[in-house]
Scaffold this active site. Structure first.
Site, short mmCIF file in Angstrom:
data_model
loop_
_atom_site.label_atom_id
_atom_site.label_comp_id
_atom_site.label_asym_id
_atom_site.label_seq_id
_atom_site.Cartn_x
_atom_site.Cartn_y
_atom_site.Cartn_z
N TRP A 2 0.83 -1.19 0.00
CA TRP A 2 0.00 0.00 0.00
C TRP A 2 0.87 1.25 0.00
O TRP A 2 2.02 1.23 0.44
CB TRP A 2 -0.91 0.04 1.23
CG TRP A 2 -1.79 -1.16 1.42
CD1 TRP A 2 -1.71 -2.04 2.46
CD2 TRP A 2 -2.87 -1.62 0.58
NE1 TRP A 2 -2.70 -3.01 2.33
CE2 TRP A 2 -3.41 -2.77 1.19
CE3 TRP A 2 -3.43 -1.16 -0.62
CZ2 TRP A 2 -4.49 -3.47 0.63
CZ3 TRP A 2 -4.50 -1.86 -1.17
CH2 TRP A 2 -5.02 -2.99 -0.55
N HIS A 9 -1.54 2.47 4.24
CA HIS A 9 -0.83 2.19 5.50
C HIS A 9 -1.33 3.07 6.64
O HIS A 9 -1.50 2.61 7.78
CB HIS A 9 0.68 2.35 5.31
CG HIS A 9 1.31 1.15 4.65
ND1 HIS A 9 1.39 -0.08 5.28
CD2 HIS A 9 1.88 0.99 3.44
CE1 HIS A 9 1.99 -0.94 4.46
NE2 HIS A 9 2.29 -0.32 3.34
N ASP A 23 8.98 1.65 4.61
CA ASP A 23 9.18 1.89 3.17
C ASP A 23 10.29 2.92 2.91
O ASP A 23 10.88 2.92 1.84
CB ASP A 23 7.87 2.33 2.50
CG ASP A 23 7.02 1.13 2.09
OD1 ASP A 23 7.58 0.03 1.90
OD2 ASP A 23 5.79 1.30 1.95
N ARG A 78 13.83 0.85 3.93
CA ARG A 78 14.34 -0.16 3.00
C ARG A 78 15.22 0.43 1.91
O ARG A 78 16.02 -0.28 1.31
CB ARG A 78 13.19 -0.95 2.36
CG ARG A 78 12.20 -0.09 1.61
CD ARG A 78 11.08 -0.92 1.04
NE ARG A 78 11.54 -1.79 -0.02
CZ ARG A 78 10.83 -2.06 -1.12
NH1 ARG A 78 9.62 -1.56 -1.27
NH2 ARG A 78 11.31 -2.86 -2.04
N HIS A 116 8.79 -7.11 2.53
CA HIS A 116 7.50 -6.44 2.30
C HIS A 116 6.50 -7.29 1.53
O HIS A 116 5.38 -6.85 1.30
CB HIS A 116 7.73 -5.11 1.57
CG HIS A 116 8.49 -4.11 2.38
ND1 HIS A 116 7.92 -2.96 2.89
CD2 HIS A 116 9.78 -4.10 2.80
CE1 HIS A 116 8.83 -2.28 3.57
NE2 HIS A 116 9.97 -2.95 3.53
N HIS A 123 3.73 -1.96 9.78
CA HIS A 123 3.80 -1.85 8.32
C HIS A 123 3.51 -3.18 7.62
O HIS A 123 2.77 -3.24 6.65
CB HIS A 123 5.18 -1.33 7.92
CG HIS A 123 5.32 -1.08 6.46
ND1 HIS A 123 4.94 0.11 5.87
CD2 HIS A 123 5.75 -1.87 5.45
CE1 HIS A 123 5.15 0.03 4.57
NE2 HIS A 123 5.65 -1.15 4.27
N ASP A 156 1.12 -4.53 4.62
CA ASP A 156 1.55 -5.04 3.30
C ASP A 156 0.95 -6.41 2.99
O ASP A 156 0.59 -6.69 1.84
CB ASP A 156 3.07 -5.14 3.25
CG ASP A 156 3.74 -3.84 2.81
OD1 ASP A 156 3.03 -2.96 2.27
OD2 ASP A 156 4.96 -3.71 3.00
N HIS A 168 0.97 -8.12 -3.06
CA HIS A 168 2.17 -8.38 -2.24
C HIS A 168 2.35 -9.86 -1.94
O HIS A 168 3.26 -10.26 -1.22
CB HIS A 168 2.13 -7.57 -0.94
CG HIS A 168 2.64 -6.17 -1.11
ND1 HIS A 168 3.79 -5.71 -0.53
CD2 HIS A 168 2.17 -5.14 -1.85
CE1 HIS A 168 4.01 -4.45 -0.87
NE2 HIS A 168 3.02 -4.08 -1.68
N HIS A 201 0.73 -3.13 -9.89
CA HIS A 201 1.02 -3.17 -8.45
C HIS A 201 0.78 -1.81 -7.81
O HIS A 201 0.07 -1.69 -6.81
CB HIS A 201 2.47 -3.62 -8.21
CG HIS A 201 2.81 -3.73 -6.77
ND1 HIS A 201 2.87 -4.92 -6.10
CD2 HIS A 201 3.05 -2.77 -5.83
CE1 HIS A 201 3.15 -4.70 -4.84
NE2 HIS A 201 3.27 -3.40 -4.64
N ASP A 210 -1.62 -0.35 -4.84
CA ASP A 210 -1.02 0.32 -3.68
C ASP A 210 -1.63 1.71 -3.47
O ASP A 210 -1.92 2.09 -2.33
CB ASP A 210 0.49 0.52 -3.89
CG ASP A 210 1.33 -0.66 -3.41
OD1 ASP A 210 0.80 -1.55 -2.74
OD2 ASP A 210 2.55 -0.66 -3.71
N1 DCM Z 1 6.97 -5.95 -4.41
C1 DCM Z 1 6.14 -7.06 -4.36
N2 DCM Z 1 6.52 -8.23 -4.93
C2 DCM Z 1 7.71 -8.33 -5.56
C3 DCM Z 1 8.55 -7.19 -5.64
C4 DCM Z 1 8.15 -6.01 -5.05
O1 DCM Z 1 5.07 -7.01 -3.78
N3 DCM Z 1 8.08 -9.50 -6.08
C5 DCM Z 1 6.50 -4.69 -3.82
C6 DCM Z 1 7.36 -4.00 -2.81
C7 DCM Z 1 6.99 -2.56 -3.00
C8 DCM Z 1 6.67 -2.47 -4.48
O2 DCM Z 1 6.34 -3.79 -4.87
O3 DCM Z 1 5.79 -2.24 -2.31
C9 DCM Z 1 7.79 -1.91 -5.32
O4 DCM Z 1 8.91 -2.72 -5.12
P1 DCM Z 1 10.35 -2.32 -5.64
O5 DCM Z 1 10.60 -0.95 -5.08
O6 DCM Z 1 11.24 -3.38 -5.06
O7 DCM Z 1 10.26 -2.34 -7.12
ZN ZN Z 2 3.26 -2.38 -2.80
ZN ZN Z 3 6.01 -2.03 2.32
#
Ligand code: DCM
Ligand code: ZN
Ligand code: ZN
Ligand code: DCM
Ligand code: DCM
Length: 277
Positions: free
Chosen positions: A1, A6, A45, A48, A60, A117, A121, A127, A150, A154
């Site tokens: 999200w 969140h 967030d 990380r 996450h 958090h 998620d 996610h 995605h 979010d």
């Molecule tokens: N994310 C996810 N599944 C994945 C990779 C990333 O749910 N296999 C999520 C984490 C973050 C968003 O997607 O909320 C963007 O990730 P990133 O910044 O790693 O691209």
């Molecule tokens: Zn996300």
């Molecule tokens: Zn997150």
């Protein structure tokens, strides 16, 4: 999200905390303002993306190795959790650390911020999906705004639900409005009869049981991927506009996911700090 999701989960949870839980949480966070959980809901967030927090990037989400959707959706724990971690293992680990009074206060404070958090998620369907890196690789348009599937779940979809554009700057005041509406539906409206079912897997006896509860939460989210988010197969959405009929169908799923996460977070914290929900 994103920010709205969140913060709304955290501010909704605040409304169901027991007095003793509120006191412990405010002390641990060193924050007695009215938005003490909303204020830290996004911390993980930012963390990380810092050098010292990069270890937590994989915490996450969990990549359910579906067949791919909509053929079958399934989360298998611990098999679907790689050595670098996942949201199920992270919820277990940080719940244990939050309970551990031998740890320094700053470590328990960090654990609390992670738990707030990650319980958020794990309720976002994408996610819990491996396809297209949780659909991050699927380009979509939302009412003319270019994003990915995605990010739409979010942020763009939740924002539109409260009348904001995808790139709006959201604050605790906006999120509180949504949290209050959800609380009304939980206390006396359409969600009232569902709350017991949202809480039936809660157990904090040990790490194994905490991971088991989190696995159930991930499985519920993952089912929404096969039932709706990717029901046409992931690639069918690539390059499409999703701000019309798809958005209409996503709304109730987003709403119940946020409501569930808020209730689960409150009950989890009440169990940790007061031994009861
Ligand atoms: N994310 C996810 N599944 C994945 C990779 C990333 O749910 N296999 C999520 C984490 C973050 C968003 O997607 O909320 C963007 O990730 P990133 O910044 O790693 O691209
Ligand atoms: Zn996300
Ligand atoms: Zn997150
Ligand atoms: N962990 C962490 N940061 C570290 C070491 C471990 O976040 N510096 C996490 C990774 C696992 C959990 O703690 O989710 C258990 O790790 P271990 O088996 O190393 O104790
Ligand atoms: N850490 C964690 N999970 C664990 C063990 C450690 O997240 N199971 C984190 C907490 C600290 C860092 O790793 O930020 C270093 O912890 P320690 O000093 O305990 O090795």
């Amino acid at each position: 999200w994103g920010t709205l999701g969140h913060q709304s989960i955290a501010l909704l949870a605040q409304q169901y905390l027991l007095p003793g839980t509120i006191e412990s949480v405010q002390t641990l966070l060193n924050d007695t303002t009215t938005t003490y959980l909303g204020n830290i809901a996004l911390w993980a967030d930012s963390f990380r993306y810092t050098p010292e927090g990069s270890f937590s990037g994989g915490y996450h989400f969990v990549n359910g190795h579906d067949a791919p959707p909509p053929e079958s959706c399934e989360i298998i724990y611990p098999e679907d959790c790689p050595p670098e971690g996942c949201v199920i293992k992270a919820i277990g680990n940080y719940t244990e650390r939050l309970k551990d009074h031998t740890l320094p206060v700053d470590q328990r404070q960090q654990a609390l911020k992670f738990v707030v958090h990650f319980i958020g998620d794990i309720s976002q369907p994408l996610h819990t999906e491996a396809f297209g890196a949780g659909a991050n690789n699927l380009t979509v348009w939302f009412q003319g705004y270019k994003t990915n599937l995605h990010a739409a779940w979010d942020t763009a979809i939740p924002n539109a639900m409260i009348g904001f554009p995808p790139n709006a700057k959201i604050g605790n005041g906006d999120s509180l409005g949504w949290a209050n509406n959800l609380a009304a539906a939980i206390n006396a409206g359409k969600y009232k009869k569902l709350v017991w079912a949202w809480l039936k897997d809660h157990s904090l006896r040990n790490l194994k049981e905490e991971e088991k509860a989190a696995t159930v939460w991930a499985q519920e989210s993952n089912e929404e991927v096969c039932d709706y988010a990717m029901v046409k197969g992931g690639n069918a959405y690539n390059g499409t506009e999703i701000g019309g009929a798809y958005y209409e169908g996503a709304k109730p799923i987003v709403e119940v996911s946020i409501a569930k996460a808020g209730i689960r977070l409150a009950a989890w914290l009440n169990l940790i700090f007061e031994g009861q929900t």
